[in-house]
Write a protein that holds these residues in place. Structure first.
Motif, PDB file in Angstrom:
ATOM      1  N   TYR A 106       0.833  -1.203   0.000  1.00 43.55           N
ATOM      2  CA  TYR A 106       0.000   0.000   0.000  1.00 43.55           C
ATOM      3  C   TYR A 106       0.875   1.264   0.000  1.00 43.55           C
ATOM      4  CZ  TYR A 106      -4.197  -2.750   1.262  1.00 43.55           C
ATOM      5  OH  TYR A 106      -5.251  -3.629   1.276  1.00 43.55           O
ATOM      6  N   ALA A 107       1.865   1.280   0.876  1.00 40.02           N
ATOM      7  CA  ALA A 107       2.717   2.457   0.998  1.00 40.02           C
ATOM      8  C   ALA A 107       3.482   2.719  -0.292  1.00 40.02           C
ATOM      9  CB  ALA A 107       3.692   2.281   2.159  1.00 40.02           C
ATOM     10  N   THR A 108       4.017   1.664  -0.907  1.00 38.21           N
ATOM     11  CA  THR A 108       4.797   1.827  -2.129  1.00 38.21           C
ATOM     12  C   THR A 108       3.918   2.236  -3.302  1.00 38.21           C
ATOM     13  OG1 THR A 108       6.342   0.140  -1.334  1.00 38.21           O
ATOM     14  CG2 THR A 108       6.424   0.672  -3.673  1.00 38.21           C
ATOM     15  N   ALA A 109       2.709   1.681  -3.366  1.00 31.59           N
ATOM     16  CA  ALA A 109       1.791   2.056  -4.445  1.00 31.59           C
ATOM     17  C   ALA A 109       1.481   3.546  -4.392  1.00 31.59           C
ATOM     18  CB  ALA A 109       0.506   1.243  -4.346  1.00 31.59           C
ATOM     19  N   ALA A 110       1.248   4.069  -3.199  1.00 30.06           N
ATOM     20  CA  ALA A 110       0.954   5.497  -3.056  1.00 30.06           C
ATOM     21  C   ALA A 110       2.194   6.348  -3.319  1.00 30.06           C
ATOM     22  CB  ALA A 110       0.412   5.780  -1.657  1.00 30.06           C
ATOM     23  N   ALA A 111       3.359   5.900  -2.823  1.00 29.28           N
ATOM     24  CA  ALA A 111       4.583   6.690  -2.954  1.00 29.28           C
ATOM     25  C   ALA A 111       5.065   6.776  -4.398  1.00 29.28           C
ATOM     26  CB  ALA A 111       5.679   6.089  -2.074  1.00 29.28           C
ATOM     27  N   THR A 112       4.807   5.737  -5.196  1.00 24.36           N
ATOM     28  CA  THR A 112       5.300   5.719  -6.571  1.00 24.36           C
ATOM     29  C   THR A 112       4.286   6.249  -7.574  1.00 24.36           C
ATOM     30  OG1 THR A 112       4.563   3.411  -6.799  1.00 24.36           O
ATOM     31  CG2 THR A 112       6.852   3.785  -6.129  1.00 24.36           C
ATOM     32  N   ALA A 113       3.080   6.596  -7.122  1.00 22.96           N
ATOM     33  CA  ALA A 113       2.064   7.122  -8.036  1.00 22.96           C
ATOM     34  C   ALA A 113       2.372   8.570  -8.417  1.00 22.96           C
ATOM     35  CB  ALA A 113       0.685   7.044  -7.387  1.00 22.96           C
ATOM     36  N   PRO A 114       2.087   8.973  -9.660  1.00 23.46           N
ATOM     37  CA  PRO A 114       2.219  10.383 -10.023  1.00 23.46           C
ATOM     38  C   PRO A 114       1.315  11.252  -9.155  1.00 23.46           C
ATOM     39  CG  PRO A 114       1.907   9.005 -11.980  1.00 23.46           C
ATOM     40  CD  PRO A 114       1.637   8.136 -10.783  1.00 23.46           C
ATOM     41  N   ALA A 115       1.667  12.489  -8.990  1.00 25.57           N
ATOM     42  CA  ALA A 115       0.881  13.408  -8.160  1.00 25.57           C
ATOM     43  C   ALA A 115      -0.568  13.436  -8.630  1.00 25.57           C
ATOM     44  CB  ALA A 115       1.477  14.802  -8.220  1.00 25.57           C
ATOM     45  N   GLY A 116      -1.486  13.248  -7.693  1.00 21.51           N
ATOM     46  CA  GLY A 116      -2.909  13.255  -8.001  1.00 21.51           C
ATOM     47  C   GLY A 116      -3.452  11.936  -8.508  1.00 21.51           C
ATOM     48  N   ARG A 117      -2.581  10.931  -8.680  1.00 23.02           N
ATOM     49  CA  ARG A 117      -3.014   9.637  -9.205  1.00 23.02           C
ATOM     50  C   ARG A 117      -2.950   8.535  -8.146  1.00 23.02           C
ATOM     51  NH1 ARG A 117      -5.662   8.899 -13.806  1.00 23.02           N
ATOM     52  NH2 ARG A 117      -4.604   6.877 -14.064  1.00 23.02           N
ATOM     53  N   GLU A 118      -2.829   8.921  -6.882  1.00 28.39           N
ATOM     54  CA  GLU A 118      -2.738   7.915  -5.821  1.00 28.39           C
ATOM     55  C   GLU A 118      -3.976   7.011  -5.788  1.00 28.39           C
ATOM     56  OE1 GLU A 118      -0.509  11.587  -4.321  1.00 28.39           O
ATOM     57  OE2 GLU A 118      -2.432  11.152  -5.299  1.00 28.39           O
TER      58      GLU A 118
END
Length: 366
Positions: A106-118
């Motif tokens: 979960y943490a990595t998915a959010a951290a690696t998403a482009p801004a606004g695409r979490e």
């Protein structure tokens, strides 16, 4: 990362439909085999509180890949268990791995998403839960019937190994956000985290408490077989999965107002089961809507938590996993007496009250 969530969901769900086969194979009673599920849940909660923060300090590929390989080892040990005690210990080892793998994913998915695409990224990753429900569980029952229950865990171990190697390779350049260890208790004091975790607890308690008695509610309403009930579980999984794919395309902006609106929608969904159980078609539609809204709610809560946890996402997601697995225990305990005295509609009514309480708390999350 979607495959990682699929692994977690598969390990969590596959034992229930093959419980009798495992008990027979280990010359034990089904209730003792069910203790393996409890061992898995308890170990996951403890591991999440203890180890999840390593994702903030170490390379993501190393942490997630290593956790997936540990899960493979635990599943292999489950496959060769000689008695129920060994199975429980093996599943406890699986819980240790999942306590790192799930919050780390979960943490990595959010951290690696482009801004606004979490929300979009997490929507796709969370679809792994739906896939495990609609694919892994039926396949586990089929494999157990044809080749024995041990083959289920052998195949899971092979899949976990492949996914572990894939995580090592695909996340090689992703580094942790902090060089310092952030304890869960310190992360709990971050602004907004406490209220959001309370909301997550009410959300998950309502779901697991209701889901535990969902099949019985459907059977009581329509007199269906186990296979017939499975169609309604499939409807829930389809709704959850389709909503995840939709989030991947739409990428909504997660605000406090959006979260509140979704929680109110879920409240209405639970409150409506008294009307939904009047006909199989309306119940099927209600189950799909339930799945859609739960995907939106889980997505919004995880995104909200990760946004408030910059530099401590692993620790916060560890807290989230601990809260989730506490709800796995609390939900059926709370709803059991309700179901025994008043049936599934009453259970869904209590769930609606829990979600409404969570909605009120969410207004304090800031």
């Amino acid at each position: 990362m979607l495959a990682a969530v699929l692994l977690v969901g598969s390990n969590a769900f596959v034992l229930s439909p093959i419980l009798s086969e495992v008990a027979q194979g280990l010359a034990s009673e089904p209730f003792r085999i069910a203790w393996a599920i409890s061992a898995f849940g308890a170990a996951t909660a403890v591991s999440a509180l203890t180890f999840a923060g390593v994702i903030d300090r170490m390379p993501a590929g190393r942490v997630l890949g290593g956790a997936a390989l540990l899960l493979a080892l635990a599943q292999g040990a489950s496959a060769i268990s000689g008695n129920w005690v060994q199975l429980c210990l093996s599943q406890a080892m699986a819980g240790v791995a999942v306590g790192i793998l799930l919050p780390g994913t979960y943490a990595t998915a959010a951290a690696t998403a482009p801004a606004g695409r979490e929300a979009a990224r997490l929507g796709l990753v969370l679809t792994g839960w739906a896939l495990s429900l609609v694919l892994a569980v039926p396949l586990a029952a089929l494999v157990a019937g044809q080749f024995g229950w041990r083959m289920v865990y052998i195949l899971l171990a092979a899949l976990s190994t492949v996914v572990g190697l894939g995580l090592f390779l695909s996340l090689r350049g992703v580094l942790g956000e902090s060089v310092m260890r952030v304890s869960p208790w310190r992360a709990l004091r971050l602004p907004g985290i406490g209220p959001l975790l309370v909301v997550m607890f009410t959300f998950m308690t309502a779901f697991y408490g209701s889901y535990a008695f969902f099949g019985e509610g459907i059977r009581a309403a329509f007199g269906l077989s186990v296979q017939g009930v499975g169609l309604f579980v499939l409807a829930y999984g389809l709704g959850f999965g389709l909503a995840g794919l939709g989030l991947g395309l739409i990428a909504p902006t997660i605000t406090r107002g959006y979260l509140l609106l979704v929680l109110l929608g879920i409240t209405t969904s639970y409150a409506g089961w008294g009307h939904a159980l009047t006909a199989p078609v309306t119940a099927f539609i209600a189950a799909m809507i339930w799945g859609i809204l739960n995907q939106l709610g889980l997505n919004a809560l995880v995104v909200s938590l990760t946004r408030r946890a910059t530099g401590a996402r692993g620790a916060v997601m560890g807290l989230n996993s601990a809260v989730t697995y506490a709800a796995v225990f609390a939900g059926p305990v709370i709803m059991g007496p309700v179901h025994a005295s008043a049936g599934f509609v009453a259970v869904s009514g209590v769930a609606a009250v829990l979600i409404l309480a969570g909605a009120l708390v969410s207004r304090k999350a800031g």
